[in-house]
Motif scaffolding. Structure first.
Motif, PDB file in Angstrom:
ATOM      1  N   ALA A 257      30.837  42.759  16.733  1.00  0.00           N
ATOM      2  CA  ALA A 257      32.236  42.901  16.796  1.00  0.00           C
ATOM      3  C   ALA A 257      32.681  44.391  17.034  1.00  0.00           C
ATOM      4  N   GLY A 258      32.003  45.108  16.669  1.00  0.00           N
ATOM      5  CA  GLY A 258      32.602  46.599  17.245  1.00  0.00           C
ATOM      6  C   GLY A 258      32.186  46.962  18.718  1.00  0.00           C
ATOM      7  N   LEU A 259      31.101  46.142  19.067  1.00  0.00           N
ATOM      8  CA  LEU A 259      30.957  46.447  20.559  1.00  0.00           C
ATOM      9  C   LEU A 259      32.131  45.649  21.497  1.00  0.00           C
ATOM     10  N   SER A 260      32.245  44.527  20.759  1.00  0.00           N
ATOM     11  CA  SER A 260      33.214  43.792  21.647  1.00  0.00           C
ATOM     12  C   SER A 260      34.734  44.406  21.716  1.00  0.00           C
ATOM     13  N   VAL A 261      35.031  44.986  20.622  1.00  0.00           N
ATOM     14  CA  VAL A 261      36.410  46.153  20.752  1.00  0.00           C
ATOM     15  C   VAL A 261      36.096  47.041  21.730  1.00  0.00           C
ATOM     16  N   VAL A 262      35.047  47.759  21.830  1.00  0.00           N
ATOM     17  CA  VAL A 262      34.696  48.710  22.711  1.00  0.00           C
ATOM     18  C   VAL A 262      34.899  48.420  24.142  1.00  0.00           C
ATOM     19  N   LEU A 263      33.842  47.208  24.119  1.00  0.00           N
ATOM     20  CA  LEU A 263      34.063  46.570  25.575  1.00  0.00           C
ATOM     21  C   LEU A 263      35.453  46.225  26.261  1.00  0.00           C
ATOM     22  N   GLY A 264      36.120  45.524  25.304  1.00  0.00           N
ATOM     23  CA  GLY A 264      37.455  45.049  25.386  1.00  0.00           C
ATOM     24  C   GLY A 264      38.388  45.977  25.887  1.00  0.00           C
ATOM     25  N   PHE A 265      38.347  47.313  24.937  1.00  0.00           N
ATOM     26  CA  PHE A 265      39.061  48.276  25.295  1.00  0.00           C
ATOM     27  C   PHE A 265      38.786  48.997  26.525  1.00  0.00           C
ATOM     28  N   ILE A 266      37.730  49.126  27.187  1.00  0.00           N
ATOM     29  CA  ILE A 266      37.246  49.786  28.215  1.00  0.00           C
ATOM     30  C   ILE A 266      37.669  48.727  29.325  1.00  0.00           C
ATOM     31  N   GLY A 267      37.363  47.509  29.347  1.00  0.00           N
ATOM     32  CA  GLY A 267      38.134  46.382  30.194  1.00  0.00           C
ATOM     33  C   GLY A 267      39.536  46.338  30.526  1.00  0.00           C
ATOM     34  N   VAL A 268      40.330  46.673  29.432  1.00  0.00           N
ATOM     35  CA  VAL A 268      41.862  46.711  29.701  1.00  0.00           C
ATOM     36  C   VAL A 268      42.055  48.215  30.307  1.00  0.00           C
ATOM     37  N   LYS A 269      41.309  49.415  30.074  1.00  0.00           N
ATOM     38  CA  LYS A 269      41.592  50.516  30.649  1.00  0.00           C
ATOM     39  C   LYS A 269      41.366  50.487  32.177  1.00  0.00           C
ATOM     40  N   LEU A 270      40.208  49.568  32.470  1.00  0.00           N
ATOM     41  CA  LEU A 270      39.737  49.442  33.876  1.00  0.00           C
ATOM     42  C   LEU A 270      40.822  48.542  34.948  1.00  0.00           C
ATOM     43  N   PHE A 271      41.566  47.717  34.252  1.00  0.00           N
ATOM     44  CA  PHE A 271      42.472  47.093  34.476  1.00  0.00           C
ATOM     45  C   PHE A 271      43.842  47.738  34.787  1.00  0.00           C
ATOM     46  N   LEU A 272      44.131  48.889  33.874  1.00  0.00           N
ATOM     47  CA  LEU A 272      45.024  49.513  34.084  1.00  0.00           C
ATOM     48  C   LEU A 272      45.028  50.448  35.155  1.00  0.00           C
ATOM     49  N   GLU A 273      43.807  51.216  35.273  1.00  0.00           N
ATOM     50  CA  GLU A 273      43.501  52.031  36.329  1.00  0.00           C
ATOM     51  C   GLU A 273      43.499  51.245  37.809  1.00  0.00           C
ATOM     52  N   ALA A 274      43.171  50.183  37.604  1.00  0.00           N
ATOM     53  CA  ALA A 274      43.098  49.287  39.022  1.00  0.00           C
ATOM     54  C   ALA A 274      44.460  49.243  39.315  1.00  0.00           C
ATOM     55  N   LEU A 275      45.564  48.963  38.400  1.00  0.00           N
ATOM     56  CA  LEU A 275      46.741  48.769  38.810  1.00  0.00           C
ATOM     57  C   LEU A 275      47.419  50.097  39.154  1.00  0.00           C
ATOM     58  N   HIS A 276      47.103  50.966  38.476  1.00  0.00           N
ATOM     59  CA  HIS A 276      47.739  52.343  38.888  1.00  0.00           C
ATOM     60  C   HIS A 276      47.258  52.934  40.286  1.00  0.00           C
ATOM     61  N   ASN A 277      45.898  52.212  40.599  1.00  0.00           N
ATOM     62  CA  ASN A 277      45.690  52.559  42.037  1.00  0.00           C
ATOM     63  C   ASN A 277      45.567  51.444  43.143  1.00  0.00           C
ATOM     64  N   ASN A 278      46.322  50.336  42.659  1.00  0.00           N
ATOM     65  CA  ASN A 278      46.328  49.151  43.185  1.00  0.00           C
ATOM     66  C   ASN A 278      46.423  49.263  44.957  1.00  0.00           C
ATOM     67  N   ASP A 279      45.664  48.465  45.654  1.00  0.00           N
ATOM     68  CA  ASP A 279      45.703  48.285  47.009  1.00  0.00           C
ATOM     69  C   ASP A 279      45.439  46.806  47.437  1.00  0.00           C
ATOM     70  N   VAL A 280      45.485  45.967  46.277  1.00  0.00           N
ATOM     71  CA  VAL A 280      45.424  44.441  46.812  1.00  0.00           C
ATOM     72  C   VAL A 280      46.686  43.756  47.120  1.00  0.00           C
ATOM     73  N   PRO A 281      46.579  43.387  48.401  1.00  0.00           N
ATOM     74  CA  PRO A 281      47.848  42.674  49.113  1.00  0.00           C
ATOM     75  C   PRO A 281      48.910  41.710  48.147  1.00  0.00           C
ATOM     76  N   PHE A 282      48.195  41.004  47.303  1.00  0.00           N
ATOM     77  CA  PHE A 282      48.888  39.988  46.525  1.00  0.00           C
ATOM     78  C   PHE A 282      49.466  40.601  45.185  1.00  0.00           C
ATOM     79  N   ILE A 283      49.106  41.745  44.984  1.00  0.00           N
ATOM     80  CA  ILE A 283      49.566  42.530  43.646  1.00  0.00           C
ATOM     81  C   ILE A 283      50.617  43.448  44.167  1.00  0.00           C
ATOM     82  N   ASN A 284      51.737  43.338  43.497  1.00  0.00           N
ATOM     83  CA  ASN A 284      52.794  44.130  43.822  1.00  0.00           C
ATOM     84  C   ASN A 284      52.967  44.670  45.299  1.00  0.00           C
ATOM     85  N   GLY A 285      52.545  43.790  46.241  1.00  0.00           N
ATOM     86  CA  GLY A 285      52.751  44.053  47.539  1.00  0.00           C
ATOM     87  C   GLY A 285      51.604  45.091  48.088  1.00  0.00           C
TER      88      GLY A 285
END
Length: 346
Positions: A257-285
Motif C-alpha cells: 500500500a505504501g509503495l502504491s502511494v509512492v509510485l502513484g505520486f511519482i506517476g502524477v509528478k511525471l504527468f505534470l512534468e510532461a504537461l509542463h514541457n508538452n510537445d504533443v500536438p493534440f495536447i494544448n496544441g
C-alpha cells in the motif's frame, strides 16, 4: 549535470569491484550470515550511499544530491518489496539456507545488468521524445492501482514462467541440491541442480520488477548517472537484508500500500512534468501547459520518506496487534467455575 567519462569509469570499476569481491567471498564460503555480519555489511553499503550523496552535495549542489537520495530511497524500498518474492521463490524451491546467499548474489547481479540496459534505453528515449513521460506516468499509476488492489500480498504465490518450464523440459536436472553447486554426478551422469532454476526464477522476476523501478526513478531524476548509481546502491546489501529481516518481512503488511502511494505520486509528478514541457500536438496544441505545476525534489523526498515511515509504523502496529490477539485468544475464553469453590463477592 556534466559527468566526465573518467568519473563514469571510476564509478563502474569501483562498484563492480565491490560486487566481484562479494561474489568471491560467497563463492569460497557459502553460508548463512550471522546477524552481526548482516548488520555490518548493511551499514557499510548504506554508509557508502550516504557518502556518495554527500559528495554530490559538495561537488554538484543540493539539487542533484536531493535527486540521488530520493531515487535511492525509492529504489531501496522497491528492492525490499523484491525480497517478498525472493522469500516465496526460496520457499517454493526449498533452497537450503546455506545456499540462499549465493542465489541472491547471482540474482542481484543479473538484475543489475538488466536494469543497466533499461536505464540506457530509457535515457535515450527521454532525450529524444518528451512524450515518453506520459507513458512512464501512466505505467506508474497503473502499477500503483495494481499494488493497492493486491492487498497485503498474503495470498501471493510464485508461478513458474514459460522460460523456467522450458528449462525444466530440455535440461538434465536433478531433484536434489549439492550445497550451492550448479552440478552434481548421479549414477555416472552429470546433472544440473535446482540451483540453476532458482537463479533463473529470481533473475527473470527481477526483470519484471525493473519495469516498475526504472520509470519510477526517471520520475525523480533524468540524469543517467544518478539513475544508475541509485539503482546500484539500492541493490547492494539486499542479500544481507534478506537474512537480517527474516520474519520481519511478513510483518510489513502495508508495504504494498505504501509503495502504491509512492509510485502513484511519482506517476502524477511525471504527468505534470510532461504537461509542463508538452510537445504533443493534440495536447494544448503542442504547447507547454502553463498551469501545470512543478513538484520540487524537496517535496518529493519529503513525501516519499513520510509515506514509507507511516507505512512501516502502521505495519508494525497491526502485526503486533494480530500477534497479541492470537496469543491471548485462547486464554481470553471464559472458564467455567471450578466445582466446590465458593465465589468471592467484591
Amino acid at each position: 549535470m556534466n559527468v566526465a567519462g573518467s568519473v563514469w569509469a571510476i564509478s563502474l570499476v569501483g562498484l563492480c569491484a565491490l560486487l566481484l569481491f562479494d561474489l568471491a567471498v560467497v563463492g569460497r564460503r557459502p553460508h548463512e550470515p550471522s546477524i552481526r555480519e548482516c548488520v555490518l555489511w548493511i551499514l557499510f553499503y548504506v554508509g557508502l550511499a550516504v557518502a556518495f550523496g554527500m559528495g554530490l552535495l559538495a561537488f554538484q549542489g543540493g539539487e542533484y544530491a536531493g535527486q540521488f537520495f530520493a531515487g535511492w530511497i525509492t529504489e531501496y524500498s522497491l528492492s525490499v518489496d523484491n525480497l517478498f518474492v525472493f522469500v516465496i521463490i526460496m520457499a517454493r524451491f526449498a533452497v537450503p539456507r546455506s545456499a540462499q546467499q549465493k542465489v541472491l548474489l547471482v540474482g542481484i547481479g543479473l538484475a543489475l545488468l538488466m536494469r543497466g540496459a533499461f536505464i540506457a534505453v530509457g535515457a535515450a528515449a527521454i532525450s529524444r521524445f518528451e512524450w515518453v513521460f506520459y507513458l512512464f506516468g501512466a505505467f506508474l499509476v497503473y502499477t500503483a492501482v495494481r499494488l493497492a488492489a493486491g492487498g497485503d500480498g498474503d495470498d501471493e504465490e510464485f508461478k513458474e514462467n514459460a522460460f523456467i518450464r522450458w528449462v525444466r523440459r530440455v535440461l538434465p536436472l536433478s531433484d536434489r541440491y549439492n550445497n550451492a553447486h550448479m552440478t552434481m554426478v548421479v549414477a555416472g551422469r552429470r546433472l544440473l541442480t535446482p540451483m540453476l532454476v532458482v537463479m533463473i526464477a529470481i533473475g527473470t522476476t527481477d526483470l519484471i520488477f525493473a519495469l516498475d523501478s526504472i520509470p519510477a526513478i526517471f520520475g525523480l531524476t533524468q540524469e543517467p548517472y544518478l539513475v544508475f548509481t541509485a539503482n546500484v546502491f539500492a541493490l547492494m546489501g539486499l542479500r544481507q537484508l534478506y537474512f537480517l529481516l527474516g520474519d520481519l518481512l511478513n510483518r510489513m503488511v502495508y508495504l504494498s500500500a505504501g509503495l502504491s502511494v509512492v509510485l502513484g505520486f511519482i506517476g502524477v509528478k511525471l504527468f505534470l512534468e510532461a504537461l509542463h514541457n508538452n510537445d504533443v500536438p493534440f495536447i494544448n496544441g503542442g504547447e507547454p501547459v502553463a498551469w501545470a505545476p512543478e513538484i520540487s525534489i524537496e517535496l518529493s523526498l519529503a513525501a516519499i520518506l513520510g509515506t514509507l515511515a507511516i507505512t512501516a509504523v502502521a505495519s508494525l502496529i497491526k502485526s503486533r496487534r494480530v500477534a497479541r490477539r492470537e496469543l491471548v485468544g485462547p486464554a481470553a475464553a471464559p472458564q467455567p467455575p471450578s466445582p466446590g469453590r465458593d465465589r468471592v463477592s467484591d
